[in-house]
Design a protein around this motif. Structure first.
Motif, mmCIF file in Angstrom:
data_model
loop_
_atom_site.group_PDB
_atom_site.id
_atom_site.type_symbol
_atom_site.label_atom_id
_atom_site.label_comp_id
_atom_site.label_asym_id
_atom_site.label_seq_id
_atom_site.Cartn_x
_atom_site.Cartn_y
_atom_site.Cartn_z
ATOM 1 N N CYS A 57 0.871 -1.172 0.000
ATOM 2 C CA CYS A 57 0.000 0.000 0.000
ATOM 3 C C CYS A 57 0.905 1.218 0.000
ATOM 4 O O CYS A 57 2.025 1.171 0.539
ATOM 5 N N ALA A 58 0.452 2.313 -0.616
ATOM 6 C CA ALA A 58 1.351 3.443 -0.828
ATOM 7 C C ALA A 58 0.614 4.764 -0.844
ATOM 8 O O ALA A 58 -0.604 4.829 -1.065
ATOM 9 N N ALA A 59 1.384 5.816 -0.609
ATOM 10 C CA ALA A 59 0.943 7.190 -0.835
ATOM 11 C C ALA A 59 2.147 7.969 -1.326
ATOM 12 O O ALA A 59 3.283 7.464 -1.343
ATOM 13 N N HIS A 60 1.905 9.230 -1.734
ATOM 14 C CA HIS A 60 2.954 10.041 -2.334
ATOM 15 C C HIS A 60 3.454 11.114 -1.367
ATOM 16 O O HIS A 60 2.717 11.566 -0.486
ATOM 17 N N VAL A 61 4.680 11.538 -1.582
ATOM 18 C CA VAL A 61 5.192 12.739 -0.931
ATOM 19 C C VAL A 61 4.466 13.937 -1.536
ATOM 20 O O VAL A 61 4.347 14.048 -2.759
ATOM 21 N N GLY A 65 19.251 -1.834 -2.601
ATOM 22 C CA GLY A 65 17.963 -1.874 -1.929
ATOM 23 C C GLY A 65 17.305 -3.218 -2.081
ATOM 24 O O GLY A 65 17.986 -4.248 -2.178
ATOM 25 N N LEU A 66 15.980 -3.197 -2.112
ATOM 26 C CA LEU A 66 15.179 -4.411 -2.156
ATOM 27 C C LEU A 66 14.410 -4.463 -3.470
ATOM 28 O O LEU A 66 13.838 -3.462 -3.904
ATOM 29 N N MET A 67 14.406 -5.606 -4.104
ATOM 30 C CA MET A 67 13.670 -5.772 -5.363
ATOM 31 C C MET A 67 12.178 -5.768 -5.033
ATOM 32 O O MET A 67 11.653 -6.704 -4.436
ATOM 33 N N MET A 68 11.466 -4.687 -5.406
ATOM 34 C CA MET A 68 10.057 -4.557 -5.054
ATOM 35 C C MET A 68 9.125 -4.763 -6.238
ATOM 36 O O MET A 68 7.929 -4.946 -6.051
ATOM 37 N N ALA A 69 9.665 -4.762 -7.462
ATOM 38 C CA ALA A 69 8.849 -5.026 -8.641
ATOM 39 C C ALA A 69 9.747 -5.526 -9.746
ATOM 40 O O ALA A 69 10.945 -5.218 -9.790
ATOM 41 N N ARG A 70 9.154 -6.302 -10.657
ATOM 42 C CA ARG A 70 9.916 -6.790 -11.797
ATOM 43 C C ARG A 70 9.001 -6.924 -13.011
ATOM 44 O O ARG A 70 7.773 -7.032 -12.880
ATOM 45 N N HIS A 71 9.612 -6.925 -14.182
ATOM 46 C CA HIS A 71 8.885 -7.187 -15.416
ATOM 47 C C HIS A 71 8.332 -8.600 -15.350
ATOM 48 O O HIS A 71 9.000 -9.522 -14.888
ATOM 49 N N THR A 94 4.004 -4.282 8.985
ATOM 50 C CA THR A 94 4.332 -3.826 7.639
ATOM 51 C C THR A 94 5.760 -3.320 7.621
ATOM 52 O O THR A 94 6.224 -2.738 8.604
ATOM 53 N N GLN A 95 6.462 -3.545 6.533
ATOM 54 C CA GLN A 95 7.815 -3.015 6.343
ATOM 55 C C GLN A 95 7.747 -1.834 5.379
ATOM 56 O O GLN A 95 7.184 -1.941 4.291
ATOM 57 N N TRP A 96 8.312 -0.713 5.783
ATOM 58 C CA TRP A 96 8.260 0.485 4.953
ATOM 59 C C TRP A 96 9.403 0.505 3.951
ATOM 60 O O TRP A 96 10.532 0.128 4.263
ATOM 61 N N LEU A 97 9.082 0.949 2.745
ATOM 62 C CA LEU A 97 10.063 1.154 1.688
ATOM 63 C C LEU A 97 9.963 2.594 1.195
ATOM 64 O O LEU A 97 8.864 3.147 1.095
ATOM 65 N N PRO A 114 1.658 -6.112 3.656
ATOM 66 C CA PRO A 114 2.987 -6.569 4.092
ATOM 67 C C PRO A 114 4.077 -5.518 3.889
ATOM 68 O O PRO A 114 5.054 -5.479 4.626
ATOM 69 N N TRP A 115 3.889 -4.660 2.884
ATOM 70 C CA TRP A 115 4.851 -3.591 2.607
ATOM 71 C C TRP A 115 4.090 -2.279 2.477
ATOM 72 O O TRP A 115 2.960 -2.246 2.005
ATOM 73 N N SER A 116 4.716 -1.196 2.917
ATOM 74 C CA SER A 116 4.147 0.148 2.793
ATOM 75 C C SER A 116 5.201 1.037 2.141
ATOM 76 O O SER A 116 6.382 0.977 2.501
ATOM 77 N N VAL A 117 4.770 1.873 1.196
ATOM 78 C CA VAL A 117 5.733 2.562 0.331
ATOM 79 C C VAL A 117 5.456 4.056 0.243
ATOM 80 O O VAL A 117 4.306 4.479 0.076
#
Length: 345
Positions: free
Chosen positions: A161-165, A310-316, A252-255, A185-188
């Motif tokens: 789950c995410a929000a913007h600066v 860092g951590l691989m958070m997305a891939r093709h 949740t782990q923040w990225l 599980p992850w927050s961005v």
């Protein structure tokens, strides 16, 4: 611009947005086509009005091949009761309904990408008309906006789950409070590389509390990602004071996505072999993938290197890539207390 302000939307709602209780209906957009001269696009909508309070606008299938949001929202629409609600909930499980029906990212009618079509036009293409209705009718009603996304057929994500600066730090903090409550599980702290015309941008520029997700991908939903979507949806509504109940707290782990170096793009096309999986730690300058030319045998692969650690958070997702495709996204792990303190990206 004056014409856009004066021209009414061609979309009409078959629900009353102020009627107490639960109302199910459609957003009807006239669409004349070969098999229906006076046809319409009928986008399902549910409106729930309870006691006085804020309005939450909940949307899925902004891109039609992303399914966790529609699963969670069709489920909520079929089970929610007005006595559970303080305020109003507007549920549009498939906002780009033509794309959702076709299982495609963009509309099969005009190839429009709804999430790059705001503010839209009431006299434009089908996709522009849908964007205009959200821009001028639905978004102004809302205090809180949750727009579900996942990777669709072309990307796969760690479920987050995410929000913007944002320039408005109060608005930003309220958005991140709801990200935290969602409990993925992850927050961005998300960085966009192509924010022009986005639904996100339209909502945030109106001062709305805007939250989004990326929950898996590959053009499907798993039992795991659907559970995350349904639980997170209820958690967010409860934390926002719109729905009765207790938040089901989840770790949740923040990225953080500090800059454009989080994104790695292919400069060559071919068959991709990943050297790191989602959730793996990667190092700047180290190989994360190889791309094999496929026009003939005997040619060496091209190595793709991480642009940051860092951590691989997305891939093709598909096995074949084209030049310019996003190959990977790398996030930086941060503590929860740091997530709201890092400076603007």
């Amino acid at each position: 611009m004056l014409q856009m302000q004066l021209t009414p939307s061609p979309i009409t709602a078959t629900v009353d947005f102020s009627a107490p209780g639960v109302s199910h209906g459609f957003l009807r957009l006239p669409y004349s086509r070969d098999d229906a001269a006076w046809g319409s696009i009928m986008t399902p909508i549910t409106v729930v009005v309870g006691r006085e309070g804020p309005t939450a606008l909940l949307t899925g299938a902004n891109h039609g091949d992303e399914y966790e949001g529609p699963i969670a929202l069709f489920d909520l629409a079929s089970t929610i009761r007005a006595e559970e609600v303080t305020g109003r909930i507007i549920i549009v499980p498939a906002m780009n309904y033509p794309a959702f029906g076709a299982g495609t990212r963009t509309s099969p009618i005009d190839r429009g990408n709804l999430n790059r079509s705001f503010p839209g036009r009431p006299d434009g293409t089908v996709t522009q008309k849908i964007a205009d209705y959200f821009q001028r009718v639905l978004l102004p009603m809302a205090d809180i906006v949750l727009d579900f996304h996942s990777g669709g057929k072309t990307l796969d994500f760690l479920p987050y789950c995410a929000a913007h600066v944002l320039p408005d730090k109060r608005q930003e903090a309220q958005s991140f409070d709801l990200v935290r409550a969602f409990g993925a599980p992850w927050s961005v702290r998300m960085l966009e590389i192509d924010a022009v015309g986005m639904y996100d941008t339209a909502a945030e520029e109106m001062g709305k509390i805007f939250v989004t997700t990326e929950l898996g991908g590959g053009g499907t939903a798993t039992a795991h990602t659907a559970r995350i979507a349904k639980r997170g949806l209820r958690n967010l509504l409860i934390a926002a004071g719109v729905l009765k109940g207790e938040v089901e707290a989840e770790p949740t782990q923040w990225l953080d996505m500090p800059d454009a170096d989080c994104f790695t793009f292919a400069e060559d096309g071919g068959l991709i072999e990943f050297l790191a999986d989602l959730g793996d730690a990667v190092s700047e300058g180290k190989p994360i993938a190889r791309i094999f030319p496929v026009t003939r045998t005997g040619l060496p692969p091209v190595t793709v290197h991480a642009r940051r650690s860092g951590l691989m958070m997305a891939r093709h997702f598909p096995g074949i890539v084209k030049p310019g495709d996003c190959v990977a996204v790398i996030g930086v792990e941060v503590e929860d207390s740091v997530a709201n303190m890092v400076g603007p990206s």
